[in-house]
Design an enzyme around this catalytic site. Structure first.
Site, PDB file in Angstrom:
ATOM      1  N   TYR A  54      34.061  40.251  53.390  1.00  0.00           N
ATOM      2  CA  TYR A  54      34.809  39.731  52.247  1.00  0.00           C
ATOM      3  C   TYR A  54      34.042  39.928  50.946  1.00  0.00           C
ATOM      4  O   TYR A  54      32.857  39.616  50.853  1.00  0.00           O
ATOM      5  CB  TYR A  54      35.121  38.232  52.425  1.00  0.00           C
ATOM      6  CG  TYR A  54      35.832  37.658  51.220  1.00  0.00           C
ATOM      7  CD1 TYR A  54      37.129  38.059  50.912  1.00  0.00           C
ATOM      8  CD2 TYR A  54      35.197  36.774  50.361  1.00  0.00           C
ATOM      9  CE1 TYR A  54      37.782  37.574  49.786  1.00  0.00           C
ATOM     10  CE2 TYR A  54      35.839  36.280  49.232  1.00  0.00           C
ATOM     11  CZ  TYR A  54      37.133  36.689  48.948  1.00  0.00           C
ATOM     12  OH  TYR A  54      37.767  36.228  47.826  1.00  0.00           O
ATOM     13  N   GLY A  61      41.111  36.802  47.662  1.00  0.00           N
ATOM     14  CA  GLY A  61      42.072  35.713  47.733  1.00  0.00           C
ATOM     15  C   GLY A  61      43.064  35.927  48.864  1.00  0.00           C
ATOM     16  O   GLY A  61      42.687  36.199  50.009  1.00  0.00           O
TER      17      GLY A  61
END
Length: 518
Positions: A54, A61
């Site tokens: 990530y 998001g």
């Protein structure tokens, strides 16, 4: 010029104020550069692996499920900055933007963000050049940090968007960078996200509010003492032994300040004269209890601010296995949530509103001939022909009323965003913005009390105020705030009193006699 050196262990409140308000230069320590390099090595090692990480090789998001290939990652970082620079409304003040940028640099230098040293150096170069990105009022929900405001700052680093130069002129950021010999950065894996994901705006505004409120709380102790004198009140309620049996630190400090200002007064102790009274009104007698509660609120807020100054707020963060080992990992977390800062921002707005409220009540008492113990109506020269300070109190009351509205907490609200991925937010930026307005109004409220109390003391002919009170009266008159007399255009007097309070000259005048106030 003062220089602030940024290391890996955070910065101090005075560092932030020096950069934000005094234009101090910023340098990176060797320790910070080494930490930046080590963390970057971890990010680049993870970026080279096929597994998605990530913030390094994914979207963001609600779009974090997409794996982004090597060829698109530079575009990904550029796009997050461009798309998130979506603020609207009036421009945010220069000092707020400088605090925002400096605090982001503080976190970048912690070695937990994975940003390259050259990006951090560019952030310092932009600050040192006096270039201030154009940041707008609206765009932050306080989670994931102050996204839109920080994005506008990151946009400037890329040479895009608008910024204000050191001469105050807004120009394209690319022109300003070129004029100062600064190369725009090309962001790589994780760097765009790392520049956006923090509580830096709300923290910067908290630190500046704390500095301003420190002066205003001392100022309020002085004006409360002046009002007590003008109302011929008793200073016996300020005795240290009375406050020792309810040992709140702020209350004791406030009472001690008032007692210091009143030392040697010829006006106190007349409450048993022509119209005897057993006790002074609450707004006079309980001044230390109210101001003291606010002082204790400030102390709690400082504790939160100090913890935040020592923090590295980002998502994800880089965690090293051990310095110099070359190993580490990137972990998602929730440290970007602004709740700890948002709560104290709202708490301070409540305390400021109550301090303003009690100051306004004392002012109103000075103007009411039925409660002022011998003062003329509205402190007018020829009541009926002159209105005196009647409308000055209206202005003060309007300010207090607005401050009560601003005291409604922002942090109890939450509006879900990012397709319910960010389903609880802090609204800390909003809490900080309204606190700035409240602090500004508090200075004006105290200025009106100062104006009324000094005038009232001068109308007590034949009674000599305390030496500290006399010093304040002399200083405020020298600052252009006129004393008693026929009606005149009041706005300039009130404006001069406001500047006198805001610049700390009220406190300085009192301290010239009392010594340092608490």
């Amino acid at each position: 010029m003062h220089t602030v050196v940024v290391g890996t262990s955070g910065v101090t409140a005075s560092d932030v104020l020096a950069v934000a308000r005094a234009g101090a230069r910023v340098e990176l320590s060797d320790e910070a550069v080494a930490a930046l390099t080590a963390a970057r090595e971890v990010v680049e090692a993870l970026a080279a692996k096929p597994e998605p990480v990530y913030g390094v090789s994914t979207g963001f998001g609600a779009l974090a499920t997409r794996h982004i290939g090597h060829e698109l990652r530079t575009l990904l970082q550029r796009n997050i900055v461009r798309s998130h620079a979506a603020g609207m409304g009036p421009r945010v003040e220069r000092e707020v933007v400088r605090a925002l940028m400096f605090l982001r640099l503080k976190t970048v230098c912690s070695g937990h963000t994975g940003v390259r040293p050259e990006v951090a150096q560019t952030m310092a170069d932009v600050l040192n050049a006096g270039i201030t990105p154009v940041v707008h009022e609206y765009g932050s929900l306080g989670c994931s940090g102050d996204l839109a405001p920080l994005s506008h700052c990151a946009l400037t680093l890329m040479g895009e968007g608008d910024a204000e130069g050191p001469d105050g002129t807004v120009r394209p950021a690319a022109e300003l960078l070129a004029a100062h010999g600064i190369e725009p950065v090309e962001l790589r894996e994780k760097e765009g996200l790392a520049l956006l994901n923090g509580t830096d705006g709300m923290l910067g505004m908290l630190l500046m509010a704390l500095a301003d409120l420190d002066t205003l709380y001392k100022s309020a102790d002085v004006t409360a003492a002046l009002s007590l004198e003008a109302l011929l009140g008793t200073d016996r309620v300020l005795a240290p032994e009375l406050h020792a049996i309810r040992p709140h630190p702020g209350q004791g400090a406030s009472a001690a300040n008032m007692l210091a200002v009143l030392k040697g007064s010829g006006l106190t102790g007349h409450h048993q004269d022509d119209a005897p009274r057993v006790q002074d009104a609450y707004s006079v007698r309980c001044a230390p209890q109210v101001a003291g509660a606010g002082r204790d609120t400030l102390a709690h807020a400082r504790l939160v601010a100090d913890r935040e100054l020592a923090a590295a707020v980002d998502n994800p963060v880089v965690l090293l296995d051990g310095f110099g080992t070359g190993g580490g990992r990137v972990e998602s977390n929730g440290n970007f949530h602004g709740a700890p800062v948002a709560y104290v921002l709202d708490f301070l707005a409540i305390a400021a509103a109550d301090l303003a409220s009690i100051a306004e009540r004392r002012t109103d008492r000075l103007l009411d001939k039925n409660r002022s113990h011998g003062l003329p109506p509205f402190l007018a020269d020829d009541a009926g022909v002159d209105s005196g300070l009647m409308i000055a109190q209206y202005t003060q009351a309007a300010l207090v009323s607005e401050m009560k509205r601003l005291a409604v907490p922002a942090s109890v609200d939450s509006i879900p965003s990012s397709a319910m991925q960010e389903d609880h937010v802090s609204m800390g930026w909003s809490a900080a913005r309204k606190l700035r307005t409240a602090v500004d109004s508090l200075a004006r409220v105290i200025a009106v009390e100062l104006y009324a109390a000094t005038r009232a003391i001068e109308l007590r002919e034949g009674l000599e105020p305390a030496p500290a009170s006399r010093a304040v009266i002399d200083a405020v008159r020298a600052a252009g705030v006129a004393g008693p007399g026929p009606d005149r255009f009041l706005a300039p007097d009130l404006a001069a009193a406001d500047v006198f309070v805001r610049e700390g000259r009220l406190v300085a005048a009192a301290e010239a006699v009392t010594g340092p106030l608490q």
